[in-house]
Design an enzyme around this catalytic site. Structure first.
Site, PDB file in Angstrom:
ATOM      1  N   VAL A   1       3.909  -1.355   3.592  1.00 52.56           N
ATOM      2  CA  VAL A   1       3.350  -0.013   3.412  1.00 52.56           C
ATOM      3  C   VAL A   1       4.482   0.952   3.082  1.00 52.56           C
ATOM      4  O   VAL A   1       5.571   0.874   3.650  1.00 52.56           O
ATOM      5  CB  VAL A   1       2.603   0.445   4.685  1.00 52.56           C
ATOM      6  CG1 VAL A   1       2.246   1.924   4.590  1.00 52.56           C
ATOM      7  CG2 VAL A   1       1.337  -0.367   4.889  1.00 52.56           C
ATOM      8  N   LYS A   2       4.201   1.826   2.142  1.00 52.95           N
ATOM      9  CA  LYS A   2       5.168   2.853   1.757  1.00 52.95           C
ATOM     10  C   LYS A   2       4.643   4.217   2.170  1.00 52.95           C
ATOM     11  O   LYS A   2       3.470   4.525   1.957  1.00 52.95           O
ATOM     12  CB  LYS A   2       5.389   2.813   0.235  1.00 52.95           C
ATOM     13  CG  LYS A   2       6.266   3.935  -0.322  1.00 52.95           C
ATOM     14  CD  LYS A   2       6.379   3.779  -1.834  1.00 52.95           C
ATOM     15  CE  LYS A   2       7.102   4.944  -2.484  1.00 52.95           C
ATOM     16  NZ  LYS A   2       7.199   4.788  -3.954  1.00 52.95           N
ATOM     17  N   CYS A   3       5.508   5.034   2.776  1.00 51.27           N
ATOM     18  CA  CYS A   3       5.095   6.402   3.097  1.00 51.27           C
ATOM     19  C   CYS A   3       6.325   7.303   3.077  1.00 51.27           C
ATOM     20  O   CYS A   3       7.455   6.828   2.918  1.00 51.27           O
ATOM     21  CB  CYS A   3       4.381   6.473   4.450  1.00 51.27           C
ATOM     22  SG  CYS A   3       5.466   6.380   5.885  1.00 51.27           S
TER      23      CYS A   3
ATOM     24  N   THR B   1       1.187   5.184   0.431  1.00 49.67           N
ATOM     25  CA  THR B   1       0.513   6.368   0.968  1.00 49.67           C
ATOM     26  C   THR B   1       0.723   7.519   0.009  1.00 49.67           C
ATOM     27  O   THR B   1       1.820   8.077  -0.079  1.00 49.67           O
ATOM     28  CB  THR B   1       1.087   6.754   2.346  1.00 49.67           C
ATOM     29  OG1 THR B   1       1.142   5.598   3.171  1.00 49.67           O
ATOM     30  CG2 THR B   1       0.216   7.804   3.005  1.00 49.67           C
TER      31      THR B   1
ATOM     32  N   GLY C   1       0.838  -1.186   0.000  1.00 49.74           N
ATOM     33  CA  GLY C   1       0.000   0.000   0.000  1.00 49.74           C
ATOM     34  C   GLY C   1       0.874   1.236   0.000  1.00 49.74           C
ATOM     35  O   GLY C   1       1.757   1.393   0.847  1.00 49.74           O
TER      36      GLY C   1
END
Length: 224
Positions: A129-131, A101, A99
């Site tokens: 998750v990438k942010c 961000t 996912g």
């Protein structure tokens, strides 16, 4: 991509908009003065759909499917549905989902926002998750997310600054990095990849990684 390859492929699986999507601004008047109006919270980039089906991902031998999620945008629900649909399909075949961000052009990049966005994606089934990295309270982002976090590279930075960002993120709980411009716009992209690898997997601090980058860069440029 041959099935015999030993390199894992992360495949972008959502799309449908571009940076020139209109923001829907218009001119009006307020107290006799001309003023520009816009739709609060509207982010046209968030109007994405899935760009491939699971059969295509299998044919391309993808190990990870990346899907953007726009928490707090006009099309938040659609982007979350893209994520959950891919999670449902990919999990049947042992393919992970990352996912991403997405903040678009008008959304906040604060620790509070990233804590919420990463947690939502993890709870909806994202395996990774990438942010973005935040200068303050990034450790609270990683500690609130139950799945591994990788950071986005963002805009092009000087190599030492990019390596400092990597090292700080890893120190504060990130599992890795997902860089674009800070790799392919570097003077020596292969050397920069190796320096980042040294930070993420070799435990190098930013200064040691920068020394490694410069040593490898000399060798890389000599070959050209």
């Amino acid at each position: 991509i041959p099935a015999s390859t030993t390199k894992a492929i992360a495949l972008r699986a959502s799309g449908g908009t571009s940076m020139i999507s209109p923001m829907e601004e218009w001119e009006g008047e307020l107290d006799g003065k001309k003023i520009k109006f816009g739709r609060p919270g509207f982010e046209p980039l968030s109007n994405e759909s899935t760009a491939l089906n699971i059969e295509e991902a299998i044919r391309l031998n993808a190990s990870v499917l990346a899907v953007q999620v726009f928490i707090g945008s006009a099309y938040e629900r659609q982007s979350l549905k893209n994520l959950t649909d891919l999670v449902d399909a990919a999990s049947r075949y042992g393919i992970a989902v990352m996912g991403v961000t997405a903040v678009g052009r008008a959304m906040a990049r604060t620790p509070q926002y990233f804590r919420l966005a990463t947690r939502i994606m993890a709870e909806l089934g994202a395996n990774i998750v990438k942010c973005y990295y935040t200068e303050k309270e990034f450790d609270t982002v990683t500690s609130c997310c139950p799945v591994p976090i990788v950071i986005a590279g963002g805009k092009k930075l000087p190599e030492l600054d990019a390596l400092k960002m990597c090292a700080n993120a890893i120190k504060q709980g990130a599992s890795g990095v997902d860089m674009g411009r800070n790799i392919f716009q570097s003077d020596a992209p292969v050397s920069m990849m190796q320096a980042v690898h040294g930070v993420v997997h070799g435990g190098l601090n930013a200064n040691k990684a920068f020394e490694l980058y410069n040593d490898l860069k000399k060798k890389e440029l000599k070959k050209k």
